[in-house]
Design an enzyme around this catalytic site. Structure first.
Site, short mmCIF file in Angstrom:
data_model
loop_
_atom_site.label_atom_id
_atom_site.label_comp_id
_atom_site.label_asym_id
_atom_site.label_seq_id
_atom_site.Cartn_x
_atom_site.Cartn_y
_atom_site.Cartn_z
N ASN A 196 -2.21 4.13 -3.82
CA ASN A 196 -3.09 5.05 -3.11
C ASN A 196 -2.49 6.46 -2.95
O ASN A 196 -3.25 7.43 -2.89
CB ASN A 196 -3.39 4.48 -1.71
CG ASN A 196 -3.92 5.53 -0.76
OD1 ASN A 196 -5.07 5.97 -0.86
ND2 ASN A 196 -3.08 5.97 0.18
N VAL A 240 0.84 -1.19 0.00
CA VAL A 240 0.00 0.00 0.00
C VAL A 240 0.88 1.24 0.00
O VAL A 240 1.74 1.40 0.87
CB VAL A 240 -0.94 0.04 1.23
CG1 VAL A 240 -1.84 1.27 1.18
CG2 VAL A 240 -1.78 -1.24 1.32
N TYR A 246 -5.25 17.86 -9.79
CA TYR A 246 -5.61 16.58 -9.19
C TYR A 246 -6.51 15.76 -10.11
O TYR A 246 -6.23 14.59 -10.40
CB TYR A 246 -6.32 16.83 -7.86
CG TYR A 246 -6.71 15.58 -7.11
CD1 TYR A 246 -5.76 14.85 -6.40
CD2 TYR A 246 -8.02 15.12 -7.11
CE1 TYR A 246 -6.10 13.70 -5.70
CE2 TYR A 246 -8.38 13.97 -6.42
CZ TYR A 246 -7.43 13.27 -5.72
OH TYR A 246 -7.78 12.12 -5.03
N LYS A 271 -5.87 12.24 -12.14
CA LYS A 271 -6.66 11.05 -11.80
C LYS A 271 -7.38 10.47 -13.02
O LYS A 271 -7.72 9.29 -13.03
CB LYS A 271 -7.67 11.39 -10.69
CG LYS A 271 -7.01 11.64 -9.33
CD LYS A 271 -6.25 10.41 -8.85
CE LYS A 271 -5.72 10.57 -7.44
NZ LYS A 271 -5.03 9.37 -6.93
N THR A 310 -9.32 13.89 4.19
CA THR A 310 -7.96 13.47 4.50
C THR A 310 -7.09 14.71 4.62
O THR A 310 -7.57 15.84 4.50
CB THR A 310 -7.40 12.55 3.39
OG1 THR A 310 -7.24 13.34 2.18
CG2 THR A 310 -8.33 11.38 3.11
N ARG A 317 5.87 -0.13 -12.65
CA ARG A 317 6.99 -0.60 -13.46
C ARG A 317 7.95 -1.45 -12.64
O ARG A 317 8.38 -2.53 -13.09
CB ARG A 317 7.74 0.60 -14.06
CG ARG A 317 8.93 0.20 -14.94
CD ARG A 317 9.77 1.44 -15.27
NE ARG A 317 10.86 1.13 -16.19
CZ ARG A 317 12.01 0.57 -15.85
NH1 ARG A 317 12.21 0.20 -14.57
NH2 ARG A 317 12.94 0.34 -16.75
N VAL A 332 -13.82 11.98 0.85
CA VAL A 332 -13.25 11.60 2.15
C VAL A 332 -12.37 12.73 2.67
O VAL A 332 -11.56 13.28 1.93
CB VAL A 332 -12.41 10.30 2.03
CG1 VAL A 332 -11.80 9.94 3.37
CG2 VAL A 332 -13.28 9.16 1.52
N ASP A 358 10.41 8.06 -1.48
CA ASP A 358 9.80 9.04 -2.39
C ASP A 358 9.49 8.31 -3.69
O ASP A 358 10.38 8.00 -4.48
CB ASP A 358 10.77 10.20 -2.65
CG ASP A 358 10.17 11.27 -3.55
OD1 ASP A 358 9.10 11.04 -4.14
OD2 ASP A 358 10.78 12.35 -3.66
#
Length: 295
Positions: A128, A43, A191, A195, A226, A159, A224, A101
């Protein structure tokens, strides 16, 4: 019965695809009812927010290995993951902590080398990690950071981890997209366009690696709250009413088995999952939930 123009507009943006929609977790996607014993999951963006919640849901499902990758330290999440597994009555997973990173190829390669020294395969990769910068008030470098994290980061993770992924039975890559990828929300230029780009990237992954059994699709987290909301226009903060746990539990539900029919498709975590599965034949027959021009 014909849909109203309001209903057509809502469906065009992904709303109302299932009769039931959710803002919080529910019984059908309870990760404690899933058995992912033997599965190894990675994750990204795992130090906080959605990433931490996703890792915890996989722990509740019994995943045997969970790798946590973030630019920030993931030690707190590692502890949360172990505790979540214990509370769910599952064996604590093997946790790999990766402070990396993901926009730097050499560092991502070091991360994959470390994972490969411990695991033979990675079954599920959850891309994510994300960045949100708006257009008008941004500095160019910060605006471009959307693409560095949201697109280049996904590319580099995919990759470099492909060799470990294609050796597994699951071979699954899941990327977090956004409902905004399909409409224009003022303030979301960096953003939302990034996406949208990752949806196209998934299409290429299936075109180029589908024959090797790779499965790539996208999940939308809805609205959400965050740490990224600092860059989200204040007038839209009332739309951020969905819980991170719902998103995380939905992801575990979707990845508990290979669902090849979802390849290169887009799933909104607010949709009721049993109702979505019931629409499988319609989705496949009409080739729904993919990006493309229709005339």
């Amino acid at each position: 019965m014909d849909m109203s123009s309001t209903e057509r507009g809502a469906r065009a943006h992904g709303y109302l695809f299932t009769e039931t929609e959710h803002n919080d977790t529910y019984a059908a996607i309870d990760p404690t009812k899933v058995n992912l014993s033997g599965k190894r999951v990675l994750v990204t963006g795992a130090s906080r927010g959605l990433g931490r919640e996703i890792a915890m849901s996989f722990a509740k499902s019994g995943a045997s290995g969970i790798a946590l990758l973030d630019l920030l330290d993931v030690a707190t999440t590692a502890g949360n993951v172990v505790e979540a597994a214990k509370e769910a009555g599952r064996p604590p997973p093997e946790v790999i902590q990766l402070t990396t990173d993901l926009t730097q190829f050499a560092l991502v390669q070091q991360a994959v080398d470390l994972v490969a020294s411990k695991w033979d395969t990675v079954d599920i990769l959850i891309n994510n990690a994300g960045s949100y910068e708006s257009l008008g008030s941004s500095e160019p470098e910060k605006w471009w950071r959307n693409f560095e994290v949201n697109v280049k980061g996904v590319y580099l993770m995919t990759r470099t981890f492909l060799p470990l992924l294609v050796k597994s039975k699951d071979k699954t890559i899941l990327v977090l997209s956004s409902v905004g990828a399909h409409h224009t929300l003022p303030g979301g230029s960096g953003y939302e366009t990034s996406k949208l780009a990752v949806l196209k990237l998934n299409s290429y992954l299936m075109a180029e690696y589908g024959h090797e059994g790779l499965l790539a699709y996208a999940v939308v987290p809805g609205g959400v709250k965050t740490d990224m909301i600092s860059g989200f226009p204040q007038q839209f903060h009332h739309l951020l009413s969905d819980t991170p746990r719902m998103v995380a539990d939905t992801i575990v539900f979707l990845t508990k088995e290979r669902r090849q029919w979802l390849a290169a498709r887009y799933v909104d975590s607010r949709w009721d999952m049993p109702e979505l599965l019931a629409k499988k034949d319609e989705i496949v027959e009409r080739d729904l939930l993919k990006i493309g021009l229709r005339i």
